[in-house]
Scaffold this motif. Structure first.
Motif, mmCIF file in Angstrom:
data_model
loop_
_atom_site.group_PDB
_atom_site.id
_atom_site.type_symbol
_atom_site.label_atom_id
_atom_site.label_comp_id
_atom_site.label_asym_id
_atom_site.label_seq_id
_atom_site.Cartn_x
_atom_site.Cartn_y
_atom_site.Cartn_z
ATOM 1 N N THR A 111 -25.363 -8.475 31.898
ATOM 2 C CA THR A 111 -24.360 -8.394 32.968
ATOM 3 C C THR A 111 -23.977 -6.955 33.236
ATOM 4 O OG1 THR A 111 -22.536 -8.607 31.407
ATOM 5 C CG2 THR A 111 -23.354 -10.631 32.389
ATOM 6 N N LEU A 112 -24.154 -6.101 32.215
ATOM 7 C CA LEU A 112 -23.848 -4.684 32.406
ATOM 8 C C LEU A 112 -25.095 -3.865 32.690
ATOM 9 C CD1 LEU A 112 -21.380 -4.231 29.394
ATOM 10 C CD2 LEU A 112 -20.832 -4.793 31.756
ATOM 11 N N ASN A 115 -28.460 -4.953 33.558
ATOM 12 C CA ASN A 115 -29.512 -5.337 34.501
ATOM 13 C C ASN A 115 -29.485 -4.407 35.722
ATOM 14 O OD1 ASN A 115 -30.328 -6.931 37.072
ATOM 15 N ND2 ASN A 115 -31.340 -7.998 35.400
ATOM 16 N N ILE A 135 -28.033 -6.562 39.027
ATOM 17 C CA ILE A 135 -26.708 -7.178 39.008
ATOM 18 C C ILE A 135 -25.745 -6.507 38.037
ATOM 19 C CG2 ILE A 135 -27.676 -9.435 39.659
ATOM 20 C CD1 ILE A 135 -27.061 -10.240 36.694
ATOM 21 N N GLY A 136 -26.237 -5.599 37.205
ATOM 22 C CA GLY A 136 -25.395 -4.999 36.172
ATOM 23 C C GLY A 136 -24.350 -4.046 36.730
ATOM 24 N N LEU A 137 -23.233 -3.920 35.999
ATOM 25 C CA LEU A 137 -22.156 -3.047 36.455
ATOM 26 C C LEU A 137 -22.454 -1.582 36.203
ATOM 27 C CD1 LEU A 137 -18.974 -4.964 35.241
ATOM 28 C CD2 LEU A 137 -20.182 -5.135 37.401
#
Lengths: 305, 318
Positions: free
Chosen positions: B149-150, B152, B155-157
């Motif tokens: 989630t961070l 990628n 899509i990561g932040l």
């Protein structure tokens, strides 16, 4: 506030009401204020740190609820306005999470029960029985602690393959049914039992098996519980071995299933994350229910590393 | 009872001989039971620990044929020196050392800081304790996917907030791949380190800290001069355990980087991952065996260090 703080607070205010000297009163007020500020600062720090620790998990939950077109949109969504809870159902069925969890539970149960059983038996023999080469055999048990599993995968893979155990529960579990660490841990615990127990049991006509089942095991419950927790975590979290020997959907454990899920395409990422949360839930629930045993198991188990 | 019946009591030698016979009889009787109780473990150890372990040494002397089915060729020590002298092996050892240096001290420091902060009497502190220990419930696989989630690229932040939109993930960046894998590892181990350090902190008697306070030591001084020395066995222990598990690191690398970027000389190609790829992707059991033996001796050294500490502690407690 807690006992400690509130006691201090009330003590300070008690003194404050008794004292009439304005200078001292001011000093006491300042102390109290400083104390309050200290408490607020401590809470702030703890909350910020807790937020940092939990943030990746929070983002996983958020991403698991996003519709597929929202997850790729920029700027990233930090709070899901629309929540697609059905992603969890999809992960369970289409993502095979239900199947993976089933395999993991079966294999983990076999390994945990097996390790506890073989360790109890071996530890009993080392503690209560007299037989030739006892020390030597004990050293052999300890020697297994020196061989990391990673070092043995080449031949173990070939052995399991020769036995036709690839993609089977026995292939996943049998190599782990015994542990030198468990025998060592339980022997340490059995040794603390008073010798008089053994004599008393003997006088009551107990044989070895009955003495083991009725006296030794019940009295060693904390150590056995710690070993069970340790074995459970080790078995549940295994990754390398199940990856090697089980590529069939039917025998894929949760950990390896996550690899499968993480390689899906972007549009399916919410389902990947929903699956990850589902995969983490069993252990999280156990952590909350058995936190005391968990702590004991981890601190005892860490000896092996 | 028999003494009454007999006119003279048995001599000391007779008693000794009798006891010796009884002991031997008991030993004989118990041997069978002992064998029964030990054999399940011994069979597993023989088949899945000792046999594969010793077979590594045999495999190491033979070259694996390029095609399965051809006979193996005796190579003597040539294969061993080839592998140990290869750039790929040196790379993987160096990567693993760097990985241990990145994960272990930082992980212990963070765990210690959290344990000290959570070791105070405040209302609701158990909530914080639960949160800090919560990552113990994550496996390597869960932790790795959670960090997508961070990390990628799409899509990561991390990429978004670092202004690297459209760029590759930090996991594909030769400089950042290993620190990112280390970050995931630190996070995953944080719960365990926290629990370990908290347990050790609770074992410190309050009187010791109070005595130091009476002597005029401030909080910092108390921490450095009382808490840290008393925790040093636990810290050392966490250090060795952490270092050993760094040498065994596999899952996070398989899930996040596959040893890359950079193929077999990859920036995250740790020794255990190298063993895995050598055997399962390149199908070279000979060289994989040599790598396994190297891994064994490295971990053995670290384990002996740990056992020496453990012996000392047991001795100390007695």
């Amino acid at each position: 506030m807690s006992a400690d703080t509130s006691a201090l607070d009330s003590a300070v205010s008690d003194v404050a009401t008794q004292v009439s000297d304005p200078v001292q009163e001011r000093r006491i007020r300042a102390t109290r204020r400083r104390h309050r500020i200290g408490v607020v600062l401590r809470y702030t720090l703890l909350t910020v740190l807790a937020g940092i620790v939990l943030f990746p998990v929070y983002m996983t939950v958020v991403n698991s609820l996003l519709p597929a077109d929202v997850i790729v949109a920029r700027p990233p969504t930090l709070w899901p306005e629309v929540r697609e809870w059905n992603h969890y159902a999809t992960a369970w069925t289409d993502g095979h999470l239900g199947l993976y969890l089933r395999t993991s539970i079966i294999v983990t149960a076999i390994i945990t029960v097996g390790q506890v059983a073989t360790s109890i038996l071996a530890a009993y023999a080392f503690t209560f029985l007299d037989f030739p080469f006892r020390r030597t055999i004990f050293v052999v048990f300890l020697a297994t602690l020196m061989v990391p599993f990673e070092v043995t995968i080449i031949t173990n893979f070939q052995t399991i393959s020769d036995l036709n155990w690839l993609n089977s529960y026995q292939g996943l579990a049998v190599p782990f049914l015994a542990t030198g660490f468990g025998a060592f841990l339980l022997r340490q615990s059995f040794l603390t039992l008073p010798r008089s127990l053994e004599e008393a049991a003997r006088l009551d006509g107990y044989g070895h098996w009955r003495f083991l089942a009725r006296v030794v095991v019940p009295l060693s419950r904390p150590a056995i519980g710690a070993l069970a927790v340790f074995s459970f975590l080790l078995a549940w979290n295994q990754y390398l071995w199940p990856l090697l020997i089980a590529d069939d959907e039917q025998y894929r454990t949760v950990q390896v299933g996550l690899k499968q899920l993480s390689q899906s395409n972007l549009a399916e990422f919410p389902i990947t994350f929903a699956g990850t949360i589902l995969a983490a839930l069993p252990l999280l629930i156990l952590l909350l229910v058995f936190s005391k045993q968990l702590v004991r198991g981890l601190t005892a188990g860490a000896v092996k590393g | 009872m028999t003494a009454l019946a007999e006119p003279t009591s048995p001599s000391r030698e007779e008693i000794r001989a009798w006891m010796e016979r009884a002991r031997r009889r008991r030993r004989m009787r118990q041997s069978g039971l002992a064998l029964l109780m030990l054999s399940p473990s011994l069979v597993i150890f023989a088949v899945f620990v000792f046999y594969p372990f010793f077979r590594n040494f045999q495999l190491a002397f033979y070259r694996t044929p390029p095609f399965p089915g051809l006979p193996k060729q005796w190579a003597g020590v040539d294969q061993i020196t080839d592998v140990l002298g290869s750039a790929a092996f040196r790379n993987s050892v160096w990567v693993t050392v760097k990985f241990a240096v990145l994960t272990v001290p930082v992980g212990i420091a963070l765990g210690l800081v959290l344990a000290v902060l959570a070791h105070q009497r405040l209302r609701g502190i158990t909530v914080y304790r639960t949160i800090f220990s919560s990552t113990v419930a994550t496996s390597v696989a869960v932790a790795s996917v959670v960090f997508l989630t961070l990390l990628n690229p799409q899509i990561g932040l991390v990429n978004y907030y670092l202004g690297r939109e459209g760029a590759q993930s930090l996991l594909q960046d030769p400089t950042w791949a290993l620190p990112m894998v280390a970050l995931v590892t630190i996070w995953q181990n944080l719960g365990f380190t926290f629990i370990l350090m908290s347990a050790a902190l609770q074992a410190i008697p309050d009187e010791m800290l109070e005595a130091a306070e009476v002597d005029g030591a401030g909080p910092t001084r108390r921490f450095l001069r009382v808490t840290i020395p008393l925790l040093s066995p636990t810290i050392f222990f966490a250090f060795v355990v952490g270092t050993i598990s760094a040498w065994q690191a596999f899952g996070q690398i398989d899930l996040l980087t596959q040893g890359g970027p950079g193929g077999s000389h990859g920036a995250t190609n740790t020794l255990t991952y190298f063993v895995f790829t050598d055997f399962f992707e390149r199908q070279n059991e000979g060289t994989a065996a040599v790598l396994s033996i190297a891994l064994f001796f490295i971990v053995l050294g670290l384990t002996l260090l740990q056992l020496r500490y453990f012996e000392r502690r047991v001795h100390y407690e007695r």
